[in-house]
Design an enzyme around this catalytic site. Structure first.
Site, short mmCIF file in Angstrom:
data_model
loop_
_atom_site.label_atom_id
_atom_site.label_comp_id
_atom_site.label_asym_id
_atom_site.label_seq_id
_atom_site.Cartn_x
_atom_site.Cartn_y
_atom_site.Cartn_z
N LYS A 211 0.87 -1.03 0.20
CA LYS A 211 -0.04 0.06 -0.02
C LYS A 211 0.94 1.15 -0.17
O LYS A 211 1.88 1.38 0.76
CB LYS A 211 -0.97 -0.11 1.38
CG LYS A 211 -2.05 1.11 1.22
CD LYS A 211 -2.79 1.10 2.68
CE LYS A 211 -3.92 2.21 2.63
NZ LYS A 211 -4.39 2.35 3.78
N SER A 287 -9.48 2.03 3.21
CA SER A 287 -8.45 2.94 2.22
C SER A 287 -7.39 2.19 1.42
O SER A 287 -6.63 2.68 0.47
CB SER A 287 -7.84 4.04 3.07
OG SER A 287 -6.78 3.53 3.91
N SER A 311 -9.60 -0.22 7.52
CA SER A 311 -8.95 -0.15 5.97
C SER A 311 -8.43 -1.25 5.47
O SER A 311 -8.02 -1.36 4.26
CB SER A 311 -7.90 0.92 6.00
OG SER A 311 -8.66 2.21 6.25
#
Length: 610
Positions: A211, A287, A311
């Site tokens: 990420k 996210s 997330s």
């Protein structure tokens, strides 16, 4: 409501609150009062919100209408604030575990994890073969060791697949940044190791995505923005990434994410909306949107995310994969953007719980001495081949909360829980978890306050103007929280830690759906501005907050699909440091549901035989 006169709540001492199923505590559903906005309407809202006088008034009204004033700002609590969810290590005497030497290297820990895996990688309880499965870490390792394929060939297929995914008609927006030359370089080195018969670990040559909130040198770390990497350059790997590199994993790039982690849809106006592999017209969740989607689509068996408010678990559930968030402090946080340092934790997205376990083994362990945490927990690994021998597991369930979801999710998760109980003889313990909506608001104040504090030295007028429109709304709301509200939120944290300690005295885990809704449509006019959808956002994070706010380990497992074929996840939340039990339970749940897994619309087979 009166503008300058709001009601307040006087909370009873936590020790006096009844947590039994017959408790008189009222379950308050999320009281979100904000319209869904995209495109032009988001821009108009931002204009009002950033106006000095009108914006101040608007923020006051929004906080009042959404019960922040009543439940937090003006509330009376006697508990002291707890500023970080640090838990003293307690030897839980978990069943069927192996204790690890604390001085083992990441490759050695990975090998210990492999030794704990069952001999059959797809052992099913009902004897059925899965109609669909994603390639696992062990599949890659066996294919490389046998000579059926090389890491170099996989890397070339990966690059071709990413190119295809970026173009019409797919436009999946999986990655913010990847470098074909660097991927090929790593793959060639891994291929040579296999040719010499000297792979570092089973992770050697396995593609792993990171990420874009986690440092992975030489890539910039953008946090989903167009500017943050310019003021905070990446100079080395994050600790968790370095440990994967030491195991020989091929780090294939930085995945897309919701800008600053400040949303739940995964729609990023700068880098594109990460689309759900099960339906490209639907969101992937945020996210850690890109990390969930690349695993779902078969590009990587595992990826790293950061879980600040569900997330990792939320997009994992929406994309039909496993999401594991360890205990606060279990995985080093150095090298991760400090956007929310008391609620954000590195997590793992994977196709199977076994793969999550292997990567957990690689990245967990003793923390660097400079970390502000003095806990040295012991490391235990679950022996997954003996799951059937685990007995007397008690699963706490708060019925009103569990059922506060869509009909499809409620039915699917209830049926999965019944199957789990029936097969293993485990019991459900009915409980009451008080003040869940209060906890959600307290978490929102905490994550928002920490985000704006972290960005304070970087977010000048020019950088603020470069934010997407939805992120500008989030940052404006975050900046409206006062020090008093932050402190009262930490008092709420204390209360909830006390509540959960009592529940875990009676049960091993808390069970719930992972999200309250499945993936919803991406609106075309949200692609350039992002979107404001706090109602769906609250439904998506409904079951995630305690894992972050209280620092508890949690895992989501895919257990079925809604009427549109969109994935549904079931979540287990554990005691601090109880990752072995969580992995055992998730593995058992996975074994029951694996035969019903469905192939996504978008899927890339990197191990196919020509």
């Amino acid at each position: 409501m009166g503008l300058f006169k709001t009601k307040r709540v006087v909370y009873r001492p936590a020790e006096d609150v009844d947590l039994s199923p017959s408790s008189s505590e009222f379950y308050l559903q999320a009281n979100v009062k904000a319209p869904r906005m995209t495109g032009f309407f988001v821009k108009i809202f931002v204009w009002f919100l950033e106006s000095r006088i009108v914006g101040t008034l608007l923020l006051y009204i929004l906080k009042g209408n959404n019960l922040i004033h009543k439940l937090i700002t003006n509330a009376e609590l006697e508990e002291a604030p707890v500023y970080a969810p640090l838990h003293p290590f307690e030897d839980l005497k978990e069943q069927e575990v192996n204790c690890l030497d604390p001085d083992l290297s990441p490759p050695e820990q990975v090998q210990h994890a492999v030794n704990c895996l069952p001999s059959s990688s797809r052992k099913l309880l009902n004897g059925k073969k899965p109609s669909f499965h994603r390639w696992t870490i062990m599949d890659y390792s066996r294919a490389y060791s046998s000579g059926d394929i090389t890491p170099l060939v996989v890397a070339e297929r990966f690059i071709d697949s990413v190119h295809e995914s970026c173009k019409p008609p797919l436009q999946m927006a999986f990655f913010i940044n990847y470098n074909a030359e660097d991927i090929i370089r790593q793959a060639k080195e891994s291929t040579l190791r296999y040719e010499r018969g000297e792979p570092i670990s089973v992770l050697d040559g396995v593609p792993v995505a990171i990420k874009d909130e986690i440092d992975c040198y030489p890539y910039p770390t953008t946090g989903g923005t167009k500017w943050l990497h310019k003021v905070r350059p990446c100079t080395k790997d994050a600790c968790c990434v370095n440990r994967l590199r030491l195991c020989g994993a091929i780090l294939v790039g930085k995945t897309n994410m919701h800008e600053l982690g400040a949303g739940t849809s995964g729609i990023n106006p700068h880098y594109g909306a990460t689309r759900n592999p099960y339906d490209t017209g639907k969101i992937s969740g945020g996210s850690s949107s890109g990390s969930a989607a690349v695993v779902s689509a078969g590009l990587c068996p595992v990826a790293l995310g950061v879980d600040g408010g569900g997330s990792v678990r939320m997009p994992a559930a929406l994309c039909g994969v496993v999401g594991l968030k360890p205990t606060f402090g279990r995985v080093p946080h150095s090298g991760v953007l400090p956007l929310n340092w008391t609620v954000g934790m590195v997590g793992i997205l994977s196709g199977t719980i076994e793969d999550a376990f292997i990567v957990y083994a690689a990245i967990s362990g003793q923390l660097p001495s400079h970390q502000p945490i003095n806990i040295l927990p012991k490391s235990y690994f679950p022996v997954l081949s003996s799951t059937s021998s685990i007995s007397n597991i008690k699963l706490a369930k708060y019925g009103e909360w569990f059922n506060d979801s869509s009909d499809d999710i409620r039915t699917c998760c209830s049926q999965a829980l019944v199957k789990l109980q029936d097969h293993f003889g485990w019991k459900t313990v009915e409980v009451t978890i008080p003040e869940i909506e209060v906890m959600r608001l307290a978490h929102y104040i905490t994550i928002g306050s920490e985000c704006t504090t972290s960005l304070d030295s970087h977010l000048d007028e020019m950088n603020f103007a470069e934010l997407g429109w939805d992120a500008r709304v989030a940052v404006s709301i975050y900046g409206s929280f006062s020090s008093m509200e932050y402190i009262k939120a930490q008092k709420i944290r204390n209360r909830q830690m006390q509540f959960h300690r009592k529940i875990f005295a009676e049960a091993d885990v808390i069970v719930s759906p992972t999200t309250g809704v499945t993936a919803y449509p991406i609106q075309d006019d949200a692609l350039k501005t992002g979107e404001l959808d706090y109602i769906n956002g609250a439904a998506l994070v409904r079951y995630s907050i305690s894992g972050n706010f209280l620092g508890l380990p949690a895992v989501t497992v895919p257990v079925g699909y809604d009427k549109l074929g969109l994935p549904i996840g079931l979540q287990f939340i554990g005691r601090p440091w109880s990752e072995p039990t969580l992995i055992h339970i998730a593995y058992a749940m996975q074994a029951i549901c694996t035969s019903d897994h469905k192939k996504p619309q978008v899927f890339f087979d990197l191990l196919k035989k020509d």
